[in-house]
Scaffold this motif. Structure first.
Motif, short mmCIF file in Angstrom:
data_model
loop_
_atom_site.label_atom_id
_atom_site.label_comp_id
_atom_site.label_asym_id
_atom_site.label_seq_id
_atom_site.Cartn_x
_atom_site.Cartn_y
_atom_site.Cartn_z
N SER B 57 0.72 -1.14 -0.03
CA SER B 57 -0.49 0.08 0.54
C SER B 57 0.71 1.21 0.21
O SER B 57 0.28 2.13 -0.11
CB SER B 57 -0.85 -0.14 1.20
N GLU B 58 1.67 1.14 0.25
CA GLU B 58 2.75 2.45 0.13
C GLU B 58 3.46 2.27 -0.95
O GLU B 58 3.13 3.93 -1.12
CB GLU B 58 4.69 2.73 1.05
N ILE B 59 2.51 2.37 -1.75
CA ILE B 59 2.59 2.94 -3.55
C ILE B 59 1.32 4.35 -3.62
O ILE B 59 1.60 4.70 -4.89
CB ILE B 59 2.15 1.44 -4.90
N PHE B 80 -3.92 -5.35 -2.53
CA PHE B 80 -3.57 -4.43 -2.36
C PHE B 80 -2.62 -5.35 -0.62
O PHE B 80 -3.92 -5.94 0.00
CB PHE B 80 -3.66 -3.04 -1.36
N ILE B 81 -1.83 -4.76 -0.74
CA ILE B 81 -0.97 -5.12 1.13
C ILE B 81 -1.26 -4.40 2.13
O ILE B 81 -0.57 -3.19 1.79
CB ILE B 81 0.82 -6.00 0.95
N ILE B 82 -2.02 -4.08 3.05
CA ILE B 82 -2.47 -3.47 3.96
C ILE B 82 -2.13 -3.45 5.43
O ILE B 82 -1.96 -4.51 5.50
CB ILE B 82 -4.11 -3.20 3.62
N ASN B 83 -2.39 -2.88 5.94
CA ASN B 83 -2.25 -2.58 7.32
C ASN B 83 -2.86 -1.63 8.16
O ASN B 83 -3.74 -1.43 7.44
CB ASN B 83 -0.14 -2.09 8.53
N THR B 97 -7.41 -6.82 -0.98
CA THR B 97 -6.75 -6.85 0.56
C THR B 97 -6.38 -7.68 1.07
O THR B 97 -7.09 -9.32 1.20
CB THR B 97 -7.40 -5.83 0.84
N ILE B 98 -5.35 -7.80 1.30
CA ILE B 98 -4.26 -8.77 2.22
C ILE B 98 -4.16 -8.49 3.24
O ILE B 98 -3.20 -6.92 3.15
CB ILE B 98 -3.17 -9.69 1.88
N HIS B 99 -4.09 -7.88 4.53
CA HIS B 99 -3.81 -7.15 6.09
C HIS B 99 -3.11 -8.30 5.89
O HIS B 99 -2.84 -9.44 6.24
CB HIS B 99 -5.01 -7.41 6.94
#
Lengths: 230, 199
Positions: B57-59, B80-83, B97-99
């Motif tokens: 997700s930093e993109i 998206f890889i999220i936190n 998304t993937i957490h």
């Protein structure tokens, strides 16, 4: 100890029998760049490891020298090995000789193709990259390099650089999936094994060209052009 | 669905390596590429021949990337890889998304669902992997050394159709080159060994 790396040692001119010397000592003896040697070894051992940016910091001279040695290894070691295995298979088989002769012909043509491919790189591509590096490092600007760049560029190489391992992939699949199993299973397995190794090695080799040499030269070309336009 | 190709983009080595090792457990995955360089991602997006793009997700901070993505890639192909912090900042049309704290089972289920969804659309590739009568006809001409154009003229079809058949033949047989196909054709009595010089 990863015995698959033995062929890499040979490419750097390192021969066995180095006793308990450290890698550094052996490299110094043989006049080999230690850092470059280790990085190549590491990418070879760990398929997930490929530090493009770091590899691009090595000189074009070192990189093309290694690539050239790899070509020699194909022509002098790998290809003859495979050829002799195929010949042995033809000689020992009586039930489907004509099929095996077909494979032999196929590989023979592949050998010629591989030779053309590597000769083109050695006669055209690598000398070009070396000229670029020389011009790049030269504090005095020599405009002849611009003429050279008008006749050839690394992007031309990128588009003409074909997949030379495709036919090996085919040969392997034909033997595994479609060839009636030859009587001598041992020879056949050995051949498949060698084809896998050569295919993988050529693959690794192309990755160094496409991901290290090409971007490095492209960057240099750009800087030279910028200099020129000023 | 088979032969799925996935790109993982993250600056974090641990995330790339970890996700790749989980993804390789999914059936039908052909190729997983991990990248950490911005320029390389741009190049890959421009080629856009991957099935899924798993992106850190930093993109979100890189507006140029978001722009190219929106233009080139269907949002359903993006994951998206999220936190807990950055998930809010994602554009609303990015739903997959993937957490970062998901368990392996959750990640696998999630991805299998996504891949399964597209499989319904592209069920074509679920056909049995034997070549059809028509493909065998075309294979015969390839083996005899005819070009795509010549084959098209002989069979009264477009060159484009020949190319499509060729791709399918290659996929089903696992043989890419014309000389390779010639050997296959000889081994399977589709052509006679004396009919061809082109190996």
């Amino acid at each position: 100890m990863n015995y698959h790396t033995l062929s890499i040692l040979n490419r750097f001119g390192i021969i066995l029998g180095f006793g308990d010397k450290t890698i550094e000592e052996v490299c110094v003896d043989k006049n080999v760049d230690v850092n470059f040697f280790l990085e190549i070894l590491n990418t070879f051992v760990d398929k997930e490891y490929f530090p493009k940016k770091h590899l691009q910091t090595f000189s074009v001279m070192l990189i093309t020298d290694y690539l050239q040695k790899t070509h020699q290894y194909y022509h002098q070691v790998k290809v003859p090995e495979i050829e002799s295995l195929i010949n042995d298979m033809v000689d020992t088989c009586y039930t489907q000789k004509e099929n095996l002769i077909l494979l032999k012909k196929f590989f023979n043509n592949y050998k010629k193709e591989l030779l053309i491919h590597t000769e083109r790189e050695e006669n055209v591509v690598y000398p070009y990259t070396l000229s670029i590096e020389k011009a790049f490092n030269n504090p005095i600007f020599d405009s002849s390099i611009i003429e050279l760049m008008n006749t050839y560029s690394i992007d031309i190489f990128k588009t003409e650089h074909d997949d030379i391992e495709e036919k090996l992939y085919d040969l392997k699949n034909i033997i595994i999936k479609y060839l009636p199993q030859p009587k001598d299973v041992r020879l056949c397995n050995k051949l498949i094994h060698e084809l896998f190794i050569l295919e993988q090695d050529i693959n690794d080799h192309s990755i160094i060209e496409d991901k290290v040499l090409v971007p490095k030269i492209r960057e240099m070309e750009k800087i030279i052009k910028d200099k020129f336009s000023k | 669905m088979q032969n799925i190709r996935i790109v993982i983009y993250s600056p974090s080595y641990i995330i790339r390596k970890g996700l790749a090792s989980i993804i390789k457990k999914i059936q039908g995955i052909k190729n997983v590429i991990s990248i950490d360089l911005h320029d390389e991602l741009v190049e890959i997006i421009n080629q856009s021949d991957f099935d899924f793009y798993i992106l850190d997700s930093e993109i979100n901070q890189q507006k140029d990337l978001i722009k190219i993505l929106a233009k080139k890639i269907n949002p359903e192909q993006l994951i998206f890889i999220i936190n807990d912090v950055n998930y809010k900042s994602l554009p609303s049309n990015f739903k997959n998304t993937i957490h970062i704290n998901d368990s392996q089972v959750e990640i696998l289920e999630n991805l299998n669902n996504l891949i399964g969804n597209t499989a319904k659309v592209q069920s074509k590739s679920d056909l049995p992997e034997e070549i059809s009568k028509r493909e065998a006809d075309i294979l015969k001409y390839i083996a005899l050394g005819f070009s795509n154009k010549e084959i098209a003229d002989k069979l009264f079809i477009s060159a484009h159709t020949v190319v499509t058949h060729r791709k399918n033949i290659t996929r089903k047989l696992g043989i890419k080159t014309a000389p390779g196909l010639t050997i296959y054709a000889i081994l399977n009595n589709i052509i006679d060994i004396n009919d061809t010089e082109k190996i």
